[in-house]
Design an enzyme around this catalytic site. Structure first.
Site, PDB file in Angstrom:
ATOM      1  N   LYS A  14       0.809  -1.130  -0.145  1.00  0.00           N
ATOM      2  CA  LYS A  14       0.067  -0.073   0.005  1.00  0.00           C
ATOM      3  C   LYS A  14       0.765   1.245  -0.106  1.00  0.00           C
ATOM      4  O   LYS A  14       2.010   1.185   0.243  1.00  0.00           O
ATOM      5  CB  LYS A  14      -0.818  -0.041   1.287  1.00  0.00           C
ATOM      6  CG  LYS A  14      -0.239   0.038   2.450  1.00  0.00           C
ATOM      7  CD  LYS A  14      -1.217  -0.023   3.670  1.00  0.00           C
ATOM      8  CE  LYS A  14      -0.367  -0.046   5.123  1.00  0.00           C
ATOM      9  NZ  LYS A  14      -1.099  -0.475   6.193  1.00  0.00           N
TER      10      LYS A  14
ATOM     11  N   TYR B  65      18.664  29.256   3.738  1.00  0.00           N
ATOM     12  CA  TYR B  65      17.674  30.105   4.218  1.00  0.00           C
ATOM     13  C   TYR B  65      18.182  30.468   5.852  1.00  0.00           C
ATOM     14  O   TYR B  65      18.486  29.770   6.498  1.00  0.00           O
ATOM     15  CB  TYR B  65      16.614  29.832   4.354  1.00  0.00           C
ATOM     16  CG  TYR B  65      15.748  29.644   2.735  1.00  0.00           C
ATOM     17  CD1 TYR B  65      15.423  30.751   2.329  1.00  0.00           C
ATOM     18  CD2 TYR B  65      15.588  28.574   2.376  1.00  0.00           C
ATOM     19  CE1 TYR B  65      14.778  30.938   0.838  1.00  0.00           C
ATOM     20  CE2 TYR B  65      14.999  28.642   1.044  1.00  0.00           C
ATOM     21  CZ  TYR B  65      14.688  29.663   0.316  1.00  0.00           C
ATOM     22  OH  TYR B  65      14.137  29.911  -0.870  1.00  0.00           O
TER      23      TYR B  65
HETATM   24  C1  LIG Z   1      -0.464  -1.644   6.939  1.00  0.00           C
HETATM   25  C2  LIG Z   1      -1.142  -3.262   7.373  1.00  0.00           C
HETATM   26  C3  LIG Z   1      -0.312  -4.171   7.368  1.00  0.00           C
HETATM   27  C4  LIG Z   1       1.015  -4.270   7.374  1.00  0.00           C
HETATM   28  O1  LIG Z   1       1.708  -3.804   8.566  1.00  0.00           O
HETATM   29  P1  LIG Z   1       3.215  -3.750   9.044  1.00  0.00           P
HETATM   30  O2  LIG Z   1       3.349  -3.323  10.220  1.00  0.00           O
HETATM   31  O3  LIG Z   1       3.914  -2.801   8.216  1.00  0.00           O
HETATM   32  O4  LIG Z   1       3.703  -5.140   8.855  1.00  0.00           O
HETATM   33  C5  LIG Z   1      -1.096  -5.299   7.769  1.00  0.00           C
HETATM   34  N1  LIG Z   1      -2.404  -5.263   7.798  1.00  0.00           N
HETATM   35  C6  LIG Z   1      -3.159  -4.279   7.608  1.00  0.00           C
HETATM   36  C7  LIG Z   1      -4.673  -4.356   7.569  1.00  0.00           C
HETATM   37  C8  LIG Z   1      -2.533  -2.843   7.272  1.00  0.00           C
HETATM   38  O5  LIG Z   1      -3.409  -1.846   7.037  1.00  0.00           O
END
Ligand SMILES: *Cc1c(COP(=O)(O)O)cnc(C)c1O
Length: 335
Positions: A33, A243
């Site tokens: 994601k 800056y």
């Molecule tokens: C982001 C997410 C994960 C992965 O979590 P990590 O801590 O990065 O392994 C797993 N399940 C869901 C529903 C998520 O949103």
């Protein structure tokens, strides 16, 4: 142009460590994601596919479309469900069960303690009866741990609650439904993983979310961030950089400008307490939108090779360091 390098070797090392924990690479669902936590969706997906990973998790239909050919199933966490044999959807409310197209592969999300998404435990029976009445396709049931990375009992009571959910769903006659609850921290803590898939995110990118020393699984950062020299100048003592002129040259020195700034997703930070690059060079003065300054005149410098170290410096977590990196930065695989 700043660039991002992705180490195939390190990625495969991490996947092999996690596959050992999960009991096989076919049980790993790689969480890609948000542009693969900023690493670059397509490149990470392609490498995962070449390694033999069959399942991915994304946030949107748009992300799923970009990688659909590479996986057997893609779980979409946060978008409007579509009827598509390759895509499954996390469904979190009774209302959406009532309006869902029966052709959708649904993965019912149950709230076992995170209190952010998912139906409440007390709603489970109602949810199952809606699913039966409307003849929905209950492909999976899932939950998410809120503190699997803390060495407290939290992981265990959530796990227990999910086990009772699993029992109830089975007793209600859903015999081919799959169950999954583990993120990276959960999988790394587990001693006898027995679910259909583990949804592994941060660990595949090379960061062990457990406190140091707890679990000896050694992971290696996949991403390194590089910047290229834009210009160089020689400063006399007392001349100031950037800056506000926050950095003052203590002596005659060579200073170069590099093409990375907060417009690329690199934190501006606190110029009084500068971040040091991979080679230990402190950033001189304030970071600008597209540029920062370092001593010397090297053509390319590695700004970050370990997002955990950077996260500690900026008081955040590795997830935020990498996810903030703009998709416009070119990414490439280092073989
Ligand atoms: C982001 C997410 C994960 C992965 O979590 P990590 O801590 O990065 O392994 C797993 N399940 C869901 C529903 C998520 O949103």
């Amino acid at each position: 142009m700043a660039t991002i390098e992705l180490s195939r070797e390190n990625f495969y090392h991490n996947l092999s460590q996690l596959a050992l924990k999960a009991g096989g690479r076919e049980r790993l669902a790689v969480v890609l994601k948000d542009n693969a936590y900023g690493h670059g969706l397509e490149l990470m997906a392609r490498m995962a596919h070449e390694y033999g990973i069959k399942e991915a998790v994304v946030i949107s239909n748009e992300e799923a479309e970009r990688i659909r050919e590479l996986f057997d199933n893609i779980l979409v966490l946060g978008d409007a469900p579509r009827v598509d044999e390759k895509l499954s959807y996390a469904i979190s409310t009774l209302a959406s069960l009532e309006s869902l197209d029966p052709g959708v592969k649904l993965e019912l999300k149950v709230d076992t303690g995170m209190h952010r998404n998912g139906i409440m435990l007390a709603e489970l029976e109602t949810a199952l009866s809606i699913i039966k009445r409307r003849r929905l396709h209950l492909f999976g049931v899932m939950t998410h741990y809120r503190s699997a990375d803390e060495l407290t009992g939290e992981y265990y009571w959530q796990k227990k609650r999910f086990e009772s959910v699993r029992r109830k769903v089975r007793e209600a006659g859903f015999t081919s439904t799959r169950f999954h609850s583990h993120n990276s921290a959960g999988l790394l803590r587990s001693r006898s993983f027995d679910e259909a898939i583990a949804r592994v995110g941060i660990a595949i990118y090379g960061y062990n979310p457990l406190p140091k020393g707890f679990d000896a699984v050694e992971l290696r950062p996949v991403l390194s961030l590089w910047a290229r020299r834009a210009s160089t100048r020689r400063l006399r003592p007392g001349e100031r950089v950037g800056y506000g002129g926050v950095f003052t040259a203590p002596e005659e020195m060579t200073v170069s400008t590099y093409d990375l700034g907060y417009g690329d997703g690199w934190p501006r930070g606190d110029a009084e307490r500068p971040y040091r690059t991979a080679e230990g060079l402190p950033i001189l003065g304030h970071v600008s939108m597209d540029f920062l300054s370092l001593e010397g005149d090297r053509e390319q410098v590695c700004i970050m090779e370990d997002a955990r170290r950077a996260a500690e410096h900026f008081a955040t977590i590795p997830y935020e360091m990498t996810t903030a990196l703009m998709p416009t930065i070119p990414r490439m695989i280092k073989e």
